[in-house]
Design a protein around this motif. Structure first.
Motif, short mmCIF file in Angstrom:
data_model
loop_
_atom_site.label_atom_id
_atom_site.label_comp_id
_atom_site.label_asym_id
_atom_site.label_seq_id
_atom_site.Cartn_x
_atom_site.Cartn_y
_atom_site.Cartn_z
N ALA A 6 130.26 8.90 -4.64
CA ALA A 6 131.11 8.79 -3.53
C ALA A 6 131.26 9.85 -2.64
CB ALA A 6 132.54 8.16 -4.25
N TYR B 30 128.63 9.66 0.21
CA TYR B 30 128.84 8.42 1.11
C TYR B 30 129.02 8.79 2.45
CZ TYR B 30 127.73 5.74 -2.92
OH TYR B 30 127.35 5.01 -4.16
N ASP C 172 126.83 7.66 6.63
CA ASP C 172 127.12 6.73 7.58
C ASP C 172 127.33 7.63 8.75
OD1 ASP C 172 129.36 8.18 7.29
OD2 ASP C 172 130.52 6.71 6.15
N ALA D 181 127.96 -0.53 -3.87
CA ALA D 181 128.30 0.60 -2.99
C ALA D 181 126.84 1.44 -2.66
CB ALA D 181 129.18 1.45 -3.61
N LEU D 182 126.13 1.85 -3.72
CA LEU D 182 124.81 2.62 -3.57
C LEU D 182 124.04 1.64 -2.70
CD1 LEU D 182 123.43 4.93 -4.24
CD2 LEU D 182 122.78 4.28 -6.38
N ARG E 245 123.83 1.52 0.86
CA ARG E 245 123.83 2.94 1.87
C ARG E 245 122.43 2.84 2.02
NH1 ARG E 245 129.36 2.39 0.08
NH2 ARG E 245 130.46 4.02 1.47
#
Length: 355
Positions: free
Chosen positions: A205, A208, A212, A251-252, A255
């Protein structure tokens, strides 16, 4: 790290041994060792456990340097070439990796895979490569990005291993040493999260925000400093499905908008003059694995090792070793396949009677 290796040029050190001497976490030490290997300033001579020794340039790397430059003053490193150099017959020539071994580009649709990754970097499209261990994921990434920094992920990797942590100085004080993520961001380099799915989601996390639109992170441990990504910063990850503890979270996965499966190139194995029967056996086992009959198949890494063993101790020993490295639940079936292929019984390699 380099100083310890340089003191004993012929010595071999595991990550655990180095971590004890330095007083750092194993994850941080492992990452630092991989960085030295990428730069040619150390050599990895073992994998389980990971073991390192010095090279001719380790001594120079051991010289004191200043703390890494923050993002505001960073100078981006040179970017890699946009395409592989053509070789004989118009095919891309093999590319020399940092460890001196060569990588033979493969096709990704209508492009050489190395060029495809370089174009994706130019377009800031993060890539996740997935496939069994030994299929060449890391080799491809090293060939595509000469400025690569590698994080060897595992269950013990911490936020500090990525971002940085305070380290005690010789004077007894403490200074903050930036981690590979910050170095890659400030220098505009490529960052490989090897075995990314073994790293805790809570640790990932921290990465991340750099992936983005913000392209920045906050280093809470260092006065809440904000690090912004320089031009050229790029993240690519490797994932080994089926490896114990590997979890590709939503979540991974979200990305990495480009996800590419990597399988062994058995045609390349033939071109490398690996024993044709061994290659045929590997194809057979891989077909059965795809059909659900087996859970394991030899990859290019195992075939290269097969040929090295065969060159030193003979093909029979190499075939016996091939049976022996199969997981216990698959070993009998692999032994049957090998036995049928070479026409005589083959069992797992074992010591015999005393000579």
């Amino acid at each position: 790290m380099a100083a310890i290796l340089a003191v004993s040029p012929q010595g071999r050190y595991t990550v655990t041994e180095l971590a004890k001497q330095l007083g750092h976490s194993g994850g941080a030490v492992g990452n630092a060792c991989e960085t030295l290997v990428t730069r040619g300033e150390a050599e990895r001579v073992g994998h389980k456990p990971r073991t390192y020794r010095a090279t001719s340039t380790t001594g120079a790397a051991a010289q004191p340097t200043s703390n890494p430059t923050p993002a505001s003053a960073a100078v981006p490193r040179p970017r890699p070439a946009t395409a592989p150099v053509p070789g004989p017959g118009g095919r891309p020539a093999p590319i020399t990796r940092p460890n001196g071994q060569t990588y033979h580009p493969r096709a990704l649709e209508n492009l050489p895979d190395v060029e495809a990754l370089q174009r994706l970097r130019e377009a800031s499209v993060p890539v996740l490569l997935y496939g069994p261990p030994g299929t060449g994921k890391t080799s491809l990434i090293e060939a595509a990005f000469p400025d690569l920094i590698t994080v060897a992920g595992d269950g013990d990797t911490t936020v500090g291993d990525l971002v940085g942590e305070y380290t005690q100085t010789e004077a007894g004080g403490y200074e903050f040493i930036y981690g590979p993520l910050v170095t890659a961001m400030t220098e505009g380099r490529a960052l490989l999260l090897d075995d990314a799915t073994l790293i805790s989601p809570k640790v990932l996390a921290a990465l991340y925000p750099a992936l983005d639109g913000r392209r920045q992170i906050q280093v809470k441990a260092h006065k809440g400093e904000t690090i912004e990504a320089a031009d050229g910063f790029y993240v690519i990850a490797g994932h080994n499905p089926g490896v114990h503890g590997a979890v590709l979270t939503e979540a991974l996965a979200s990305r990495f908008s480009m996800q590419i499966q990597v399988a062994s190139d058995y045609d390349l194995a033939k071109a490398l003059k690996i024993n044709a029967t061994a290659v045929r056996i590997a194809r057979n086992i891989a077909t059965r694995q795809a059909g659900g009959e087996l859970g394991w198949a030899p990859q290019l890494r195992e075939l290269i090792a097969f040929q090295k063993i065969a060159d030193v101790l003979g093909a029979d020993v190499a075939f016996a070793n091939l049976v022996g490295i199969a997981p216990p639940e698959d070993r009998d079936t692999v032994a049957e396949i090998v036995t049928k292929a070479i026409g005589r019984p083959i069992t797992a390699l074992a010591l015999g009677r005393q000579l």
